[in-house]
Structure formats: structure tokens, C-alpha cells
Design a protein around this motif. Structure first.
Motif, PDB file in Angstrom:
ATOM      1  N   ALA A  31       0.845  -1.204   0.000  1.00  0.00           N
ATOM      2  CA  ALA A  31       0.000   0.000   0.000  1.00  0.00           C
ATOM      3  C   ALA A  31       0.872   1.243   0.000  1.00  0.00           C
ATOM      4  CB  ALA A  31      -0.894  -0.006   1.228  1.00  0.00           C
ATOM      5  N   GLN A  32       0.429   2.243  -0.734  1.00  0.00           N
ATOM      6  CA  GLN A  32       1.170   3.490  -0.783  1.00  0.00           C
ATOM      7  C   GLN A  32       0.886   4.307   0.467  1.00  0.00           C
ATOM      8  OE1 GLN A  32       0.124   5.423  -4.399  1.00  0.00           O
ATOM      9  NE2 GLN A  32       1.051   3.892  -5.682  1.00  0.00           N
ATOM     10  N   ALA A  33       1.837   5.158   0.802  1.00  0.00           N
ATOM     11  CA  ALA A  33       1.668   6.002   1.969  1.00  0.00           C
ATOM     12  C   ALA A  33       0.502   6.960   1.732  1.00  0.00           C
ATOM     13  CB  ALA A  33       2.944   6.788   2.237  1.00  0.00           C
ATOM     14  N   SER A  34      -0.284   7.182   2.749  1.00  0.00           N
ATOM     15  CA  SER A  34      -1.441   8.062   2.611  1.00  0.00           C
ATOM     16  C   SER A  34      -0.999   9.525   2.702  1.00  0.00           C
ATOM     17  CB  SER A  34      -2.474   7.756   3.684  1.00  0.00           C
ATOM     18  OG  SER A  34      -1.909   7.970   4.956  1.00  0.00           O
ATOM     19  N   THR A  35      -1.752  10.387   2.031  1.00  0.00           N
ATOM     20  CA  THR A  35      -1.443  11.803   2.060  1.00  0.00           C
ATOM     21  C   THR A  35      -2.289  12.477   3.136  1.00  0.00           C
ATOM     22  OG1 THR A  35      -3.101  12.267   0.380  1.00  0.00           O
ATOM     23  CG2 THR A  35      -0.870  11.875  -0.395  1.00  0.00           C
ATOM     24  N   PRO A  36      -1.768  13.512   3.776  1.00  0.00           N
ATOM     25  CA  PRO A  36      -2.559  14.196   4.793  1.00  0.00           C
ATOM     26  C   PRO A  36      -3.752  14.910   4.168  1.00  0.00           C
ATOM     27  CG  PRO A  36      -0.342  15.154   4.604  1.00  0.00           C
ATOM     28  CD  PRO A  36      -0.428  14.031   3.651  1.00  0.00           C
ATOM     29  N   MET A  37      -4.874  14.878   4.870  1.00  0.00           N
ATOM     30  CA  MET A  37      -6.096  15.527   4.406  1.00  0.00           C
ATOM     31  C   MET A  37      -6.355  16.761   5.264  1.00  0.00           C
ATOM     32  SD  MET A  37      -7.210  13.485   1.989  1.00  0.00           S
ATOM     33  CE  MET A  37      -8.965  13.592   1.769  1.00  0.00           C
ATOM     34  N   VAL A  38      -6.901  17.800   4.626  1.00  0.00           N
ATOM     35  CA  VAL A  38      -7.259  19.024   5.340  1.00  0.00           C
ATOM     36  C   VAL A  38      -8.717  19.356   5.058  1.00  0.00           C
ATOM     37  CG1 VAL A  38      -4.923  19.976   5.411  1.00  0.00           C
ATOM     38  CG2 VAL A  38      -6.370  20.429   3.443  1.00  0.00           C
ATOM     39  N   ARG A  39      -9.345  20.100   5.951  1.00  0.00           N
ATOM     40  CA  ARG A  39     -10.757  20.446   5.838  1.00  0.00           C
ATOM     41  C   ARG A  39     -10.891  21.861   5.299  1.00  0.00           C
ATOM     42  NH1 ARG A  39     -15.058  22.246   9.470  1.00  0.00           N
ATOM     43  NH2 ARG A  39     -16.945  21.102   8.925  1.00  0.00           N
ATOM     44  N   CYS A  40     -11.728  22.032   4.310  1.00  0.00           N
ATOM     45  CA  CYS A  40     -11.978  23.346   3.735  1.00  0.00           C
ATOM     46  C   CYS A  40     -12.680  24.212   4.775  1.00  0.00           C
ATOM     47  CB  CYS A  40     -12.825  23.234   2.472  1.00  0.00           C
ATOM     48  SG  CYS A  40     -13.253  24.816   1.725  1.00  0.00           S
ATOM     49  N   ALA A  41     -12.180  25.426   4.988  1.00  0.00           N
ATOM     50  CA  ALA A  41     -12.751  26.329   5.987  1.00  0.00           C
ATOM     51  C   ALA A  41     -14.100  26.883   5.533  1.00  0.00           C
ATOM     52  CB  ALA A  41     -11.782  27.475   6.259  1.00  0.00           C
ATOM     53  N   HIS A  42     -14.410  26.774   4.249  1.00  0.00           N
ATOM     54  CA  HIS A  42     -15.672  27.317   3.758  1.00  0.00           C
ATOM     55  C   HIS A  42     -16.777  26.256   3.708  1.00  0.00           C
ATOM     56  CE1 HIS A  42     -18.283  30.078   1.584  1.00  0.00           C
ATOM     57  NE2 HIS A  42     -18.578  29.075   0.770  1.00  0.00           N
ATOM     58  N   CYS A  43     -16.494  25.125   3.050  1.00  0.00           N
ATOM     59  CA  CYS A  43     -17.557  24.128   2.853  1.00  0.00           C
ATOM     60  C   CYS A  43     -17.405  22.882   3.715  1.00  0.00           C
ATOM     61  CB  CYS A  43     -17.630  23.723   1.377  1.00  0.00           C
ATOM     62  SG  CYS A  43     -16.172  22.838   0.786  1.00  0.00           S
ATOM     63  N   GLY A  44     -16.240  22.678   4.299  1.00  0.00           N
ATOM     64  CA  GLY A  44     -16.039  21.530   5.177  1.00  0.00           C
ATOM     65  C   GLY A  44     -15.609  20.250   4.479  1.00  0.00           C
ATOM     66  N   VAL A  45     -15.412  20.293   3.167  1.00  0.00           N
ATOM     67  CA  VAL A  45     -14.985  19.104   2.428  1.00  0.00           C
ATOM     68  C   VAL A  45     -13.520  18.815   2.744  1.00  0.00           C
ATOM     69  CG1 VAL A  45     -14.522  18.228   0.095  1.00  0.00           C
ATOM     70  CG2 VAL A  45     -16.643  19.433   0.572  1.00  0.00           C
ATOM     71  N   HIS A  46     -13.191  17.537   2.928  1.00  0.00           N
ATOM     72  CA  HIS A  46     -11.805  17.139   3.158  1.00  0.00           C
ATOM     73  C   HIS A  46     -11.115  16.922   1.816  1.00  0.00           C
ATOM     74  CE1 HIS A  46     -13.411  16.423   7.172  1.00  0.00           C
ATOM     75  NE2 HIS A  46     -12.172  16.581   7.578  1.00  0.00           N
ATOM     76  N   THR A  47      -9.940  17.519   1.672  1.00  0.00           N
ATOM     77  CA  THR A  47      -9.172  17.501   0.430  1.00  0.00           C
ATOM     78  C   THR A  47      -7.731  17.125   0.753  1.00  0.00           C
ATOM     79  OG1 THR A  47     -10.548  19.320  -0.368  1.00  0.00           O
ATOM     80  CG2 THR A  47      -8.488  18.968  -1.514  1.00  0.00           C
ATOM     81  N   PRO A  48      -7.020  16.432  -0.159  1.00  0.00           N
ATOM     82  CA  PRO A  48      -5.596  16.190   0.072  1.00  0.00           C
ATOM     83  C   PRO A  48      -4.845  17.516   0.223  1.00  0.00           C
ATOM     84  CG  PRO A  48      -6.389  14.867  -1.756  1.00  0.00           C
ATOM     85  CD  PRO A  48      -7.488  15.804  -1.394  1.00  0.00           C
ATOM     86  N   GLN A  49      -3.944  17.556   1.155  1.00  0.00           N
ATOM     87  CA  GLN A  49      -3.238  18.795   1.451  1.00  0.00           C
ATOM     88  C   GLN A  49      -2.471  19.326   0.241  1.00  0.00           C
ATOM     89  OE1 GLN A  49      -0.678  18.519   4.833  1.00  0.00           O
ATOM     90  NE2 GLN A  49      -0.133  20.670   4.802  1.00  0.00           N
ATOM     91  N   GLN A  50      -1.976  18.425  -0.601  1.00  0.00           N
ATOM     92  CA  GLN A  50      -1.215  18.861  -1.763  1.00  0.00           C
ATOM     93  C   GLN A  50      -2.085  19.571  -2.803  1.00  0.00           C
ATOM     94  OE1 GLN A  50       0.493  15.214  -3.058  1.00  0.00           O
ATOM     95  NE2 GLN A  50      -1.337  14.515  -4.091  1.00  0.00           N
ATOM     96  N   HIS A  51      -3.405  19.385  -2.767  1.00  0.00           N
ATOM     97  CA  HIS A  51      -4.318  20.037  -3.710  1.00  0.00           C
ATOM     98  C   HIS A  51      -5.023  21.239  -3.090  1.00  0.00           C
ATOM     99  CE1 HIS A  51      -3.847  16.875  -6.657  1.00  0.00           C
ATOM    100  NE2 HIS A  51      -4.035  15.983  -5.696  1.00  0.00           N
ATOM    101  N   ALA A  52      -4.907  21.425  -1.793  1.00  0.00           N
ATOM    102  CA  ALA A  52      -5.619  22.497  -1.105  1.00  0.00           C
ATOM    103  C   ALA A  52      -4.826  23.803  -1.157  1.00  0.00           C
ATOM    104  CB  ALA A  52      -5.867  22.091   0.339  1.00  0.00           C
ATOM    105  N   LEU A  53      -5.535  24.883  -0.911  1.00  0.00           N
ATOM    106  CA  LEU A  53      -4.931  26.216  -0.862  1.00  0.00           C
ATOM    107  C   LEU A  53      -4.995  26.723   0.567  1.00  0.00           C
ATOM    108  CD1 LEU A  53      -6.800  27.569  -3.991  1.00  0.00           C
ATOM    109  CD2 LEU A  53      -4.446  26.760  -3.916  1.00  0.00           C
ATOM    110  N   GLN A  54      -3.944  27.429   1.014  1.00  0.00           N
ATOM    111  CA  GLN A  54      -3.902  27.888   2.393  1.00  0.00           C
ATOM    112  C   GLN A  54      -3.798  29.410   2.433  1.00  0.00           C
ATOM    113  OE1 GLN A  54      -0.486  26.665   4.659  1.00  0.00           O
ATOM    114  NE2 GLN A  54      -1.585  26.856   6.587  1.00  0.00           N
ATOM    115  N   LEU A  55      -4.526  30.000   3.347  1.00  0.00           N
ATOM    116  CA  LEU A  55      -4.483  31.445   3.570  1.00  0.00           C
ATOM    117  C   LEU A  55      -4.730  31.705   5.043  1.00  0.00           C
ATOM    118  CD1 LEU A  55      -4.335  34.337   2.347  1.00  0.00           C
ATOM    119  CD2 LEU A  55      -6.810  34.232   2.146  1.00  0.00           C
ATOM    120  N   ALA A  56      -3.802  32.380   5.683  1.00  0.00           N
ATOM    121  CA  ALA A  56      -3.920  32.773   7.095  1.00  0.00           C
ATOM    122  C   ALA A  56      -4.241  31.584   8.006  1.00  0.00           C
ATOM    123  CB  ALA A  56      -4.968  33.876   7.250  1.00  0.00           C
ATOM    124  N   GLY A  57      -3.574  30.471   7.784  1.00  0.00           N
ATOM    125  CA  GLY A  57      -3.748  29.302   8.647  1.00  0.00           C
ATOM    126  C   GLY A  57      -4.995  28.488   8.365  1.00  0.00           C
TER     127      GLY A  57
END
Length: 80
Positions: A36-62
Motif C-alpha cells: 500500500a502506498q503512503a497516505s497523504t494528509p487531508m485538510v478540511r476546507c474552511a468554507h464548505c467543510g470538504v476534506h481535500t488532500p493537502q497537496q491540492h488544497a490552498l492555504q491562507l492565514a492558517g
């Protein structure tokens, strides 16, 4: 003569075990699934709450966002 016959049968048994492991052991190794491949960290969208891989997400002010549109809209009112 009895010792020679015993050594002969021992050699035959070891040869049979070696042939068995060689042919059936390799087939078993090939049939094993890939690791199995290593899993990527997931982050939660501050607007809609959808979980997205961190490498595809955008970050602003934490805060993390799933898309450019949600980044521009900012945090959802009433969110933590």
C-alpha cells in the motif's frame, strides 16, 4: 546397501521439496498484491467543510480551502 538406499531416498525427498518451493513459491510471490502506498494528509476546507488532500488544497492565514473560489469567499460565517 541399506545406507545407500536411505541416502538415496533422503536426496529424492530434498530434491522434491526444492522443486516444489522453486515453482510454487515464485507463483505465490508474484500473486501477492503490491504494498500500500503512503497516505497523504487531508485538510478540511474552511468554507464548505470538504476534506481535500493537502497537496491540492490552498492555504491562507492558517486556513485551508478546497478551491480558489472558496479561498476568495473566505471562511463560512458561523464556522469555528
Amino acid at each position: 546397501m541399506g545406507l545407500f538406499r536411505l541416502l538415496f531416498w533422503i536426496a529424492i525427498i530434498f530434491a522434491a521439496i526444492w522443486v516444489w518451493r522453486r515453482f510454487f513459491g515464485v507463483a505465490r510471490k508474484r500473486a501477492a498484491p503490491p504494498p500500500a502506498q503512503a497516505s497523504t494528509p487531508m485538510v478540511r476546507c474552511a468554507h464548505c467543510g470538504v476534506h481535500t488532500p493537502q497537496q491540492h488544497a490552498l492555504q491562507l492565514a492558517g486556513s485551508w480551502y478546497c478551491s480558489q473560489a472558496h479561498l476568495e469567499q473566505g471562511r463560512k460565517p458561523g464556522a469555528d
